[in-house]
Design a protein around this motif. Sequence first.
Motif, PDB file in Angstrom:
ATOM      1  N   MET A   6      56.642  40.671  41.096  1.00  0.00           N
ATOM      2  CA  MET A   6      56.370  41.631  40.251  1.00  0.00           C
ATOM      3  C   MET A   6      55.676  40.984  38.963  1.00  0.00           C
ATOM      4  N   PRO A   7      54.337  41.279  38.660  1.00  0.00           N
ATOM      5  CA  PRO A   7      53.854  40.789  37.680  1.00  0.00           C
ATOM      6  C   PRO A   7      54.263  41.679  36.082  1.00  0.00           C
ATOM      7  N   THR A   8      54.233  41.106  35.229  1.00  0.00           N
ATOM      8  CA  THR A   8      54.534  41.808  33.987  1.00  0.00           C
ATOM      9  C   THR A   8      53.380  42.412  33.400  1.00  0.00           C
ATOM     10  N   ALA A   9      53.706  43.521  32.597  1.00  0.00           N
ATOM     11  CA  ALA A   9      52.413  44.104  32.218  1.00  0.00           C
ATOM     12  C   ALA A   9      51.604  43.062  31.132  1.00  0.00           C
ATOM     13  N   PRO A  10      50.273  43.312  31.312  1.00  0.00           N
ATOM     14  CA  PRO A  10      49.609  42.396  30.462  1.00  0.00           C
ATOM     15  C   PRO A  10      49.791  42.810  28.634  1.00  0.00           C
ATOM     16  N   GLN A  11      49.624  42.045  27.913  1.00  0.00           N
ATOM     17  CA  GLN A  11      49.951  42.304  26.470  1.00  0.00           C
ATOM     18  C   GLN A  11      48.629  42.681  25.548  1.00  0.00           C
ATOM     19  N   SER A  12      47.422  42.569  26.228  1.00  0.00           N
ATOM     20  CA  SER A  12      46.247  42.812  25.507  1.00  0.00           C
ATOM     21  C   SER A  12      44.954  42.968  26.557  1.00  0.00           C
ATOM     22  N   SER A  13      44.116  43.602  25.963  1.00  0.00           N
ATOM     23  CA  SER A  13      42.978  43.642  27.164  1.00  0.00           C
ATOM     24  C   SER A  13      42.258  42.383  27.356  1.00  0.00           C
ATOM     25  N   THR A  14      42.424  41.158  26.569  1.00  0.00           N
ATOM     26  CA  THR A  14      41.870  39.961  26.868  1.00  0.00           C
ATOM     27  C   THR A  14      42.692  39.314  27.979  1.00  0.00           C
ATOM     28  N   GLU A  15      44.086  39.557  27.686  1.00  0.00           N
ATOM     29  CA  GLU A  15      44.992  39.187  29.051  1.00  0.00           C
ATOM     30  C   GLU A  15      44.651  39.889  30.311  1.00  0.00           C
ATOM     31  N   LEU A  16      44.197  41.021  30.227  1.00  0.00           N
ATOM     32  CA  LEU A  16      44.183  41.880  31.375  1.00  0.00           C
ATOM     33  C   LEU A  16      42.712  41.334  32.006  1.00  0.00           C
ATOM     34  N   LEU A  17      41.957  41.118  31.142  1.00  0.00           N
ATOM     35  CA  LEU A  17      40.554  40.714  31.905  1.00  0.00           C
ATOM     36  C   LEU A  17      40.446  39.215  32.479  1.00  0.00           C
ATOM     37  N   GLN A  18      41.527  38.469  31.656  1.00  0.00           N
ATOM     38  CA  GLN A  18      41.667  37.032  32.062  1.00  0.00           C
ATOM     39  C   GLN A  18      42.223  37.176  33.764  1.00  0.00           C
ATOM     40  N   ARG A  19      43.148  38.203  33.824  1.00  0.00           N
ATOM     41  CA  ARG A  19      43.844  38.336  35.233  1.00  0.00           C
ATOM     42  C   ARG A  19      42.845  38.706  36.087  1.00  0.00           C
ATOM     43  N   CYS A  20      41.951  39.687  35.638  1.00  0.00           N
ATOM     44  CA  CYS A  20      40.685  40.080  36.578  1.00  0.00           C
ATOM     45  C   CYS A  20      40.015  38.844  36.815  1.00  0.00           C
ATOM     46  N   GLN A  21      39.435  38.196  35.974  1.00  0.00           N
ATOM     47  CA  GLN A  21      38.883  37.096  36.417  1.00  0.00           C
ATOM     48  C   GLN A  21      39.332  36.219  37.328  1.00  0.00           C
ATOM     49  N   ALA A  22      40.385  35.917  37.427  1.00  0.00           N
ATOM     50  CA  ALA A  22      41.203  35.363  38.288  1.00  0.00           C
ATOM     51  C   ALA A  22      41.279  35.907  39.651  1.00  0.00           C
ATOM     52  N   LEU A  23      40.851  36.889  39.753  1.00  0.00           N
ATOM     53  CA  LEU A  23      40.689  37.753  41.172  1.00  0.00           C
ATOM     54  C   LEU A  23      39.398  37.657  41.728  1.00  0.00           C
ATOM     55  N   ALA A  24      38.500  37.496  40.804  1.00  0.00           N
ATOM     56  CA  ALA A  24      36.979  37.469  41.167  1.00  0.00           C
ATOM     57  C   ALA A  24      36.821  36.610  42.172  1.00  0.00           C
ATOM     58  N   GLY A  25      36.007  37.031  43.275  1.00  0.00           N
ATOM     59  CA  GLY A  25      35.802  36.100  44.411  1.00  0.00           C
ATOM     60  C   GLY A  25      36.779  36.022  45.495  1.00  0.00           C
ATOM     61  N   LEU A  26      38.018  36.611  45.384  1.00  0.00           N
ATOM     62  CA  LEU A  26      39.128  36.521  46.257  1.00  0.00           C
ATOM     63  C   LEU A  26      39.065  37.869  47.146  1.00  0.00           C
ATOM     64  N   THR A  27      39.498  37.601  48.608  1.00  0.00           N
ATOM     65  CA  THR A  27      39.492  38.685  49.236  1.00  0.00           C
ATOM     66  C   THR A  27      40.711  39.607  49.071  1.00  0.00           C
ATOM     67  N   LEU A  28      40.635  40.823  49.610  1.00  0.00           N
ATOM     68  CA  LEU A  28      41.914  41.470  49.473  1.00  0.00           C
ATOM     69  C   LEU A  28      43.076  40.907  50.216  1.00  0.00           C
ATOM     70  N   GLY A  29      42.842  40.435  51.086  1.00  0.00           N
ATOM     71  CA  GLY A  29      43.664  39.759  52.401  1.00  0.00           C
ATOM     72  C   GLY A  29      44.553  38.467  51.272  1.00  0.00           C
ATOM     73  N   GLN A  30      43.568  37.764  50.826  1.00  0.00           N
ATOM     74  CA  GLN A  30      44.329  36.684  49.931  1.00  0.00           C
ATOM     75  C   GLN A  30      45.173  37.204  49.061  1.00  0.00           C
ATOM     76  N   ILE A  31      44.659  38.216  47.834  1.00  0.00           N
ATOM     77  CA  ILE A  31      45.569  38.854  47.034  1.00  0.00           C
ATOM     78  C   ILE A  31      46.603  39.431  47.629  1.00  0.00           C
ATOM     79  N   ALA A  32      46.459  40.228  48.615  1.00  0.00           N
ATOM     80  CA  ALA A  32      47.988  40.789  49.267  1.00  0.00           C
ATOM     81  C   ALA A  32      48.704  39.556  49.900  1.00  0.00           C
ATOM     82  N   ALA A  33      48.381  38.390  50.461  1.00  0.00           N
ATOM     83  CA  ALA A  33      49.249  37.338  50.556  1.00  0.00           C
ATOM     84  C   ALA A  33      49.825  37.011  49.519  1.00  0.00           C
TER      85      ALA A  33
END
Length: 228
Positions: A6-33
Amino acid sequence: MSDPYMPTAPQSSTELLQRCQALAGLTLGQIAATAGVTVPANLQRDKGWVGQLLEHTLGATAGSKAEPDFPTLGIELKTLPIDQSGKPLESTYVCVAPLTGVAGLQWQDSWVCQKLQHVLWLPILAERQIPLAQRMVGTGFLWQPSPTQLQLLQQDWEELMEQITLGGIANIRGAQGKVLQLRPKAANSKALTQAVGASGEPILTLPRGFYLKAGFTAAILQQHFNSV
């Protein structure tokens, strides 16, 4: 989605965007795993699964409450299925439309207006022939509507709500509205809700939802990626 990751809530929009950037290029299967979540065979019975997976992964906390997905940041998450050329594949669901007790409701107080004040768009390569687990997440970005976009949204919302208030719900078609449309939003034809009929009488009808038209979200994508 309850699991030990269970990830914690991001504390800023910058942190939220960083989390997003870490997902770019991943498949839904990889994220789900990583999240310990099983990928359904398809979305027929799990229409909201993609959004729920990404809300969970990014630390959204609103759930089904009437507030943005990231309440402390005032940011709403919207996944956007696109094709290979970057065009949206469908309209984007915003929220349920109120069908009773709406006289006097103002645009500024509407759920549509609140939800679209600040949006995190997350494009997903999701053409039908790509198996769900292999669909890929693109580059997320934050968006706030321009005065012109807000004006268009408000105009459509006010026209649609006026029809609902005056008992014209049965006459509203998806083609109405420049950027915002009203469509049935129900699991099946038995899921009826109360509304106002043509003579002001109470009637039962399918629930309705507000959706952003694909042309509007296409323009948002184009505007963002042309300016990057």
